[in-house]
Write an enzyme that holds these catalytic residues in place. Structure first.
Site, PDB file in Angstrom:
ATOM      1  CB  SER A  70      64.793  50.016 -84.096  1.00  0.00           C
ATOM      2  OG  SER A  70      64.471  51.110 -83.278  1.00  0.00           O
ATOM      3  CB  ILE A  81      71.337  53.453 -90.842  1.00  0.00           C
ATOM      4  CG1 ILE A  81      72.622  53.902 -91.536  1.00  0.00           C
ATOM      5  CG2 ILE A  81      70.207  54.474 -90.992  1.00  0.00           C
ATOM      6  CD1 ILE A  81      73.244  55.164 -91.003  1.00  0.00           C
ATOM      7  CD  GLU A  82      67.552  52.636 -83.373  1.00  0.00           C
ATOM      8  OE1 GLU A  82      66.632  52.229 -82.637  1.00  0.00           O
ATOM      9  OE2 GLU A  82      68.552  53.239 -82.944  1.00  0.00           O
ATOM     10  CG  LEU A  83      65.843  52.736 -91.105  1.00  0.00           C
ATOM     11  CD1 LEU A  83      65.541  51.920 -92.352  1.00  0.00           C
ATOM     12  CD2 LEU A  83      66.022  54.202 -91.421  1.00  0.00           C
TER      13      LEU A  83
END
Length: 87
Positions: A70, A81-83
Site C-alpha cells: 500500500s 487514503i490507502e491505495l
C-alpha cells in the site's frame, strides 16, 4: 471496525481504539479508505509525486483479502487514503 464491500474495505474509528496509520485527527465515526489500484505502485507513487502529493510507502500490509502493498496519502481534510494492490 472494518466494513468490507467486495474487495474494498473501510476502517471505522472508535474513539480511543484507533489503529496506526490513521486519520490526522481521528474522531468517533471518522474513516480511513482503502482503494484497490490496478497500476503498479511505482507508477502510482510517480503519478502522485508528479502532482506534488505527499505519500508514504509503499509498505507491506494485510488487506481485506490477504497480503497487499500500500501507499498512503491524505485528503484535503487530512483523512487517510490507502491505495493498495494485492501481491
Amino acid at each position: 471496525m472494518a466494513l468490507k464491500f467486495g474487495r474494498q474495505k473501510i476502517n471505522i474509528h472508535e474513539a480511543g481504539h484507533e489503529i496506526d496509520l490513521k486519520a490526522d485527527r481521528p474522531t468517533s465515526g471518522s474513516a480511513d479508505l482503502c482503494l484497490l489500484v490496478r497500476d503498479s505502485l511505482d507508477d502510482v507513487v510517480a503519478a502522485l509525486r508528479g502532482r506534488h502529493v505527499n505519500c508514504l510507502g509503499p509498505v507491506r500490509r494485510t488487506g481485506a483479502h490477504g497480503a497487499a502493498t500500500s501507499v498512503y496519502v491524505r485528503d484535503p481534510e487530512r483523512n487517510l487514503i490507502e491505495l493498495s494492490r494485492y501481491d
